[in-house]
Design an enzyme around this catalytic site. Structure first.
Site, PDB file in Angstrom:
ATOM      1  N   LYS A  30      35.841  30.819  25.484  1.00 52.23           N
ATOM      2  CA  LYS A  30      34.671  30.717  26.356  1.00 52.23           C
ATOM      3  C   LYS A  30      33.455  30.503  25.482  1.00 52.23           C
ATOM      4  O   LYS A  30      33.222  31.253  24.521  1.00 52.23           O
ATOM      5  CB  LYS A  30      34.516  32.045  27.086  1.00 52.23           C
ATOM      6  CG  LYS A  30      34.401  31.948  28.571  1.00 52.23           C
ATOM      7  CD  LYS A  30      34.288  33.354  29.116  1.00 52.23           C
ATOM      8  CE  LYS A  30      34.113  33.348  30.598  1.00 52.23           C
ATOM      9  NZ  LYS A  30      33.827  34.701  31.095  1.00 52.23           N
TER      10      LYS A  30
HETATM   11  C1  E4P Z   1      33.188  34.832  34.437  1.00 50.57           C
HETATM   12  O1  E4P Z   1      33.886  34.263  33.649  1.00 50.57           O
HETATM   13  C2  E4P Z   1      32.358  36.000  34.135  1.00 50.57           C
HETATM   14  O2  E4P Z   1      33.119  36.880  33.355  1.00 50.57           O
HETATM   15  C3  E4P Z   1      31.961  36.778  35.363  1.00 50.57           C
HETATM   16  O3  E4P Z   1      32.410  36.147  36.536  1.00 50.57           O
HETATM   17  C4  E4P Z   1      30.540  37.183  35.384  1.00 50.57           C
HETATM   18  O4  E4P Z   1      30.321  37.918  36.565  1.00 50.57           O
HETATM   19  P1  E4P Z   1      29.072  38.883  36.771  1.00 50.57           P
HETATM   20  O5  E4P Z   1      27.913  38.045  37.157  1.00 50.57           O
HETATM   21  O6  E4P Z   1      29.512  39.788  37.882  1.00 50.57           O
HETATM   22  O7  E4P Z   1      28.864  39.618  35.472  1.00 50.57           O
END
Ligand code: E4P
Length: 214
Positions: free
Chosen positions: A83
């Site tokens: 990522k």
């Molecule tokens: C996605 O890959 C992220 O880990 C996640 O969806 C972020 O979500 P949040 O806005 O609830 O932290």
């Protein structure tokens, strides 16, 4: 539609895998910080629980540092997707890593322009964060519609991961639009399964079953 679990918790991942609906996992530094285990050991253990992609996030900011960090993460298991936050440095890194066959999940996407550039740079996935857009009075799902339309227009192979999911309607709407994947927190995954009328129906059928002559 593929369902990923947005979690770094092994018990949650094991549980959803046992339901037969788990297609992959996404983690981020915030989720990993809640687990009492080293980052690398955690990612390795998660990768053993699913054959689907497991996103592990790079924390370097410059392309020349992101690239070696991503290579190290990719060596943990064959199903690691690295990522990388979208941005100029992230795009440069994505292009290089895609050329090496490393799956990139371009994260923290908040505009269709960012998603378009990520796809052109060879990202395997883009992660638009819809809940965080809704939180600031923008329309997260409208962003998903835009990205899905653009990717369909040009037949990009990049898959859209609907991220920052807050409730079951987010998953349903994402599925209606035709997003490839939703990454769903454990609590939302549980809410997707349950319905009070199902519970009431089961209770009534069981009560009536006790009256049936056997
Ligand atoms: C996605 O890959 C992220 O880990 C996640 O969806 C972020 O979500 P949040 O806005 O609830 O932290």
């Amino acid at each position: 539609m593929k369902l990923f679990l947005d979690s770094a918790n092994l018990d949650e991942i094991r549980e959803v895998a046992s339901w037969g609906v788990l297609d992959g996992v996404t983690t981020n530094p915030s989720l990993c910080s809640k687990e009492n285990v080293t980052f690398e050991d955690n990612i390795r253990a998660i990768c053993a629980l699913t054959s689907g992609p497991v996103s592990a996030e790079c924390v370097s900011l410059k392309a020349e540092e992101i690239i070696p960090e991503a290579r190290t993460l990719a060596r943990i298991a064959p199903n690691v997707a690295v990522k990388i936050p979208v941005g100029l440095e992230g795009l440069k890194a994505a292009k290089m890593l895609d050329g090496e066959g490393i799956a990139v999940n371009m994260t923290l996407v908040f505009s269709a322009g960012q998603a378009l550039l990520a796809a052109k740079a060879g990202a395997r996935f883009v992660s638009p964060f819809i809940g965080r857009l809704d939180d600031v009075s923008e329309d997260g799902m409208a962003l998903i519609e835009e990205i899905v339309e653009i990717f369909e227009n040009y037949r990009f192979k990049t898959e859209v991961i609907v991220a920052s999911v807050r409730h079951p309607r987010h998953v349903i709407e994402a599925a209606r639009i035709g997003a490839d994947i939703a990454t769903v927190p454990f609590a939302v995954m549980q809410k997707l399964v349950r319905h009070p009328l199902t519970d009431a129906g089961v209770e009534k059928f069981l009560a009536d079953w006790r009256k049936v002559k056997k």
